[in-house]
Design a protein around this motif. Structure first.
Motif, PDB file in Angstrom:
ATOM      1  N   GLN A  34       0.814  -1.212   0.000  1.00  0.00           N
ATOM      2  CA  GLN A  34       0.000   0.000   0.000  1.00  0.00           C
ATOM      3  C   GLN A  34       0.853   1.269   0.000  1.00  0.00           C
ATOM      4  OE1 GLN A  34      -3.294   0.214  -0.355  1.00  0.00           O
ATOM      5  NE2 GLN A  34      -3.344  -2.000  -0.564  1.00  0.00           N
ATOM      6  N   SER A  35       2.034   1.211   0.612  1.00  0.00           N
ATOM      7  CA  SER A  35       2.876   2.405   0.719  1.00  0.00           C
ATOM      8  C   SER A  35       3.807   2.590  -0.468  1.00  0.00           C
ATOM      9  CB  SER A  35       3.692   2.360   2.012  1.00  0.00           C
ATOM     10  OG  SER A  35       4.618   1.288   1.963  1.00  0.00           O
ATOM     11  N   ARG A  36       3.763   1.662  -1.418  1.00  0.00           N
ATOM     12  CA  ARG A  36       4.617   1.762  -2.602  1.00  0.00           C
ATOM     13  C   ARG A  36       4.302   3.052  -3.354  1.00  0.00           C
ATOM     14  NH1 ARG A  36       4.273  -0.412  -7.917  1.00  0.00           N
ATOM     15  NH2 ARG A  36       2.203  -1.174  -7.480  1.00  0.00           N
ATOM     16  N   PRO A  37       5.341   3.799  -3.809  1.00  0.00           N
ATOM     17  CA  PRO A  37       5.086   5.054  -4.515  1.00  0.00           C
ATOM     18  C   PRO A  37       4.251   4.823  -5.768  1.00  0.00           C
ATOM     19  CG  PRO A  37       7.445   4.737  -4.142  1.00  0.00           C
ATOM     20  CD  PRO A  37       6.748   3.496  -3.705  1.00  0.00           C
ATOM     21  N   LYS A  38       3.322   5.724  -5.989  1.00  0.00           N
ATOM     22  CA  LYS A  38       2.473   5.656  -7.176  1.00  0.00           C
ATOM     23  C   LYS A  38       3.003   6.651  -8.200  1.00  0.00           C
ATOM     24  CE  LYS A  38      -0.575   3.201  -4.766  1.00  0.00           C
ATOM     25  NZ  LYS A  38       0.216   2.748  -3.670  1.00  0.00           N
ATOM     26  N   PRO A  39       2.917   6.320  -9.497  1.00  0.00           N
ATOM     27  CA  PRO A  39       3.349   7.297 -10.496  1.00  0.00           C
ATOM     28  C   PRO A  39       2.477   8.547 -10.427  1.00  0.00           C
ATOM     29  CG  PRO A  39       2.626   5.241 -11.536  1.00  0.00           C
ATOM     30  CD  PRO A  39       2.441   5.102 -10.071  1.00  0.00           C
ATOM     31  N   ARG A  40       3.060   9.693 -10.751  1.00  0.00           N
ATOM     32  CA  ARG A  40       2.303  10.933 -10.721  1.00  0.00           C
ATOM     33  C   ARG A  40       1.222  10.941 -11.786  1.00  0.00           C
ATOM     34  NH1 ARG A  40       6.634  15.763 -10.361  1.00  0.00           N
ATOM     35  NH2 ARG A  40       7.479  15.102  -8.400  1.00  0.00           N
ATOM     36  N   ALA A  41       0.009  11.192 -11.359  1.00  0.00           N
ATOM     37  CA  ALA A  41      -1.091  11.277 -12.312  1.00  0.00           C
ATOM     38  C   ALA A  41      -1.352  12.735 -12.674  1.00  0.00           C
ATOM     39  CB  ALA A  41      -2.340  10.654 -11.717  1.00  0.00           C
ATOM     40  N   GLN A  42      -0.969  13.635 -11.766  1.00  0.00           N
ATOM     41  CA  GLN A  42      -1.207  15.039 -12.017  1.00  0.00           C
ATOM     42  C   GLN A  42       0.108  15.795 -11.974  1.00  0.00           C
ATOM     43  OE1 GLN A  42      -3.857  16.000  -8.816  1.00  0.00           O
ATOM     44  NE2 GLN A  42      -5.645  15.756 -10.125  1.00  0.00           N
ATOM     45  N   ARG A  43       0.162  16.868 -12.699  1.00  0.00           N
ATOM     46  CA  ARG A  43       1.377  17.653 -12.666  1.00  0.00           C
ATOM     47  C   ARG A  43       1.397  18.534 -11.420  1.00  0.00           C
ATOM     48  NH1 ARG A  43       0.189  21.651 -17.757  1.00  0.00           N
ATOM     49  NH2 ARG A  43      -1.031  23.148 -16.621  1.00  0.00           N
ATOM     50  N   TYR A  44       2.588  18.842 -10.965  1.00  0.00           N
ATOM     51  CA  TYR A  44       2.777  19.672  -9.777  1.00  0.00           C
ATOM     52  C   TYR A  44       2.361  21.097 -10.094  1.00  0.00           C
ATOM     53  CZ  TYR A  44       5.331  22.221  -6.164  1.00  0.00           C
ATOM     54  OH  TYR A  44       5.672  23.053  -5.135  1.00  0.00           O
ATOM     55  N   GLU A  45       1.550  21.691  -9.241  1.00  0.00           N
ATOM     56  CA  GLU A  45       1.063  23.051  -9.461  1.00  0.00           C
ATOM     57  C   GLU A  45       1.387  23.969  -8.285  1.00  0.00           C
ATOM     58  OE1 GLU A  45      -0.204  24.310 -12.140  1.00  0.00           O
ATOM     59  OE2 GLU A  45      -0.911  22.602 -13.296  1.00  0.00           O
ATOM     60  N   GLY A  46       2.297  23.524  -7.422  1.00  0.00           N
ATOM     61  CA  GLY A  46       2.633  24.322  -6.249  1.00  0.00           C
ATOM     62  C   GLY A  46       3.487  25.527  -6.608  1.00  0.00           C
ATOM     63  N   ALA A  47       4.056  26.137  -5.593  1.00  0.00           N
ATOM     64  CA  ALA A  47       4.915  27.298  -5.792  1.00  0.00           C
ATOM     65  C   ALA A  47       6.179  26.876  -6.533  1.00  0.00           C
ATOM     66  CB  ALA A  47       5.279  27.903  -4.446  1.00  0.00           C
ATOM     67  N   TYR A  48       6.577  27.674  -7.474  1.00  0.00           N
ATOM     68  CA  TYR A  48       7.783  27.389  -8.247  1.00  0.00           C
ATOM     69  C   TYR A  48       8.964  28.129  -7.638  1.00  0.00           C
ATOM     70  CZ  TYR A  48       4.289  25.857 -11.591  1.00  0.00           C
ATOM     71  OH  TYR A  48       3.232  25.226 -12.184  1.00  0.00           O
ATOM     72  N   PRO A  49      10.177  27.613  -7.842  1.00  0.00           N
ATOM     73  CA  PRO A  49      11.358  28.309  -7.318  1.00  0.00           C
ATOM     74  C   PRO A  49      11.497  29.689  -7.957  1.00  0.00           C
ATOM     75  CG  PRO A  49      11.980  26.421  -8.686  1.00  0.00           C
ATOM     76  CD  PRO A  49      10.500  26.395  -8.560  1.00  0.00           C
ATOM     77  N   PRO A  50      12.149  30.607  -7.265  1.00  0.00           N
ATOM     78  CA  PRO A  50      12.274  31.972  -7.775  1.00  0.00           C
ATOM     79  C   PRO A  50      12.880  32.058  -9.181  1.00  0.00           C
ATOM     80  CG  PRO A  50      12.981  31.890  -5.503  1.00  0.00           C
ATOM     81  CD  PRO A  50      12.735  30.472  -5.930  1.00  0.00           C
ATOM     82  N   CYS A  51      13.846  31.200  -9.498  1.00  0.00           N
ATOM     83  CA  CYS A  51      14.458  31.247 -10.832  1.00  0.00           C
ATOM     84  C   CYS A  51      13.436  30.914 -11.917  1.00  0.00           C
ATOM     85  CB  CYS A  51      15.663  30.303 -10.920  1.00  0.00           C
ATOM     86  SG  CYS A  51      15.296  28.589 -10.487  1.00  0.00           S
ATOM     87  N   VAL A  52      12.581  29.948 -11.639  1.00  0.00           N
ATOM     88  CA  VAL A  52      11.546  29.549 -12.601  1.00  0.00           C
ATOM     89  C   VAL A  52      10.467  30.616 -12.664  1.00  0.00           C
ATOM     90  CG1 VAL A  52       9.744  27.827 -13.069  1.00  0.00           C
ATOM     91  CG2 VAL A  52      12.034  27.082 -12.380  1.00  0.00           C
ATOM     92  N   SER A  57       7.682  34.760 -15.727  1.00  0.00           N
ATOM     93  CA  SER A  57       7.109  36.105 -15.824  1.00  0.00           C
ATOM     94  C   SER A  57       7.701  36.859 -17.019  1.00  0.00           C
ATOM     95  CB  SER A  57       7.307  36.888 -14.528  1.00  0.00           C
ATOM     96  OG  SER A  57       8.662  37.237 -14.348  1.00  0.00           O
ATOM     97  N   GLN A  58       8.996  36.681 -17.268  1.00  0.00           N
ATOM     98  CA  GLN A  58       9.625  37.312 -18.427  1.00  0.00           C
ATOM     99  C   GLN A  58       8.979  36.797 -19.720  1.00  0.00           C
ATOM    100  OE1 GLN A  58      11.219  39.858 -16.814  1.00  0.00           O
ATOM    101  NE2 GLN A  58      12.865  39.619 -18.278  1.00  0.00           N
ATOM    102  N   LEU A  59       8.812  35.502 -19.793  1.00  0.00           N
ATOM    103  CA  LEU A  59       8.234  34.870 -20.976  1.00  0.00           C
ATOM    104  C   LEU A  59       6.808  35.355 -21.209  1.00  0.00           C
ATOM    105  CD1 LEU A  59       9.123  32.783 -23.090  1.00  0.00           C
ATOM    106  CD2 LEU A  59       8.138  31.025 -21.651  1.00  0.00           C
ATOM    107  N   LYS A  60       6.018  35.433 -20.137  1.00  0.00           N
ATOM    108  CA  LYS A  60       4.621  35.885 -20.258  1.00  0.00           C
ATOM    109  C   LYS A  60       4.520  37.333 -20.705  1.00  0.00           C
ATOM    110  CE  LYS A  60       2.686  32.531 -17.083  1.00  0.00           C
ATOM    111  NZ  LYS A  60       2.126  32.256 -15.771  1.00  0.00           N
ATOM    112  N   GLN A  61       5.566  38.124 -20.410  1.00  0.00           N
ATOM    113  CA  GLN A  61       5.595  39.523 -20.829  1.00  0.00           C
ATOM    114  C   GLN A  61       6.108  39.686 -22.255  1.00  0.00           C
ATOM    115  OE1 GLN A  61       7.708  41.943 -17.933  1.00  0.00           O
ATOM    116  NE2 GLN A  61       6.886  40.687 -16.280  1.00  0.00           N
ATOM    117  N   GLY A  62       6.452  38.571 -22.884  1.00  0.00           N
ATOM    118  CA  GLY A  62       6.925  38.631 -24.261  1.00  0.00           C
ATOM    119  C   GLY A  62       8.405  38.917 -24.399  1.00  0.00           C
TER     120      GLY A  62
END
Length: 155
Positions: A34-52, A57-62
């Motif tokens: 039961q405790s065996r790791p399960k493959p990720r079904a969803q992508r991570y949507e948490g806080a991203y590191p400052p570099c990312v 934000s630069q990319l979104k601003q064009g």
């Protein structure tokens, strides 16, 4: 490759004759399964590191971010579980966006094309030398941006 190998081993173990177990040993084995790791079904949507966050934000601003920053974003999002299409969509706001070229490069980075090598996210030390590091106090104890979600200090 690791997931495929693990699945092959688990299939072999499942097909082996099972010894008769009694009491607590059977309970322990069930708990381990039961405790065996399960493959990720969803992508991570948490806080991203400052570099990312900064490069996003630069990319979104064009802003036409450098190749090294694009590599950072592509490897980061592939390695936290995003699919190729979602990563390609990130780059649509780039001034020089070309879907065919972007898709080819993201597929290469993800290991789906070319040599089959899935590229890793550059280390924080490498990002520092590339002048892409935006380290702040939330980056304590990490050596790679992928670790950020796991080790980020709770404030």
């Amino acid at each position: 490759f690791r997931e495929i190998s693990a699945e092959i081993i688990l299939n072999r173990l499942r097909n082996m004759p099972k010894p008769s177990l009694k009491g607590s040993l059977l309970e322990i084995l069930n708990e381990v399964e039961q405790s065996r790791p399960k493959p990720r079904a969803q992508r991570y949507e948490g806080a991203y590191p400052p570099c990312v966050q900064f490069q996003l934000s630069q990319l979104k601003q064009g802003v036409n971010i450098p190749h090294s920053a694009r590599f950072l974003l592509a490897t980061y999002f592939i390695n936290i579980g995003w699919d190729v299409d979602s990563v390609v969509d990130l780059f649509r706001t780039a001034p020089d966006f070309n879907e065919r070229i972007t898709r080819y490069q993201v597929e290469q980075i993800s290991g789906k094309k070319g040599s089959g090598t899935k590229y890793l996210v550059p280390s924080c030390a490498k990002l520092l030398t590339l002048q892409l590091c935006k380290r702040d106090e939330t980056c304590d104890n990490i050596k790679n941006p992928v670790q950020y979600g796991r080790f980020r200090r709770q404030t």
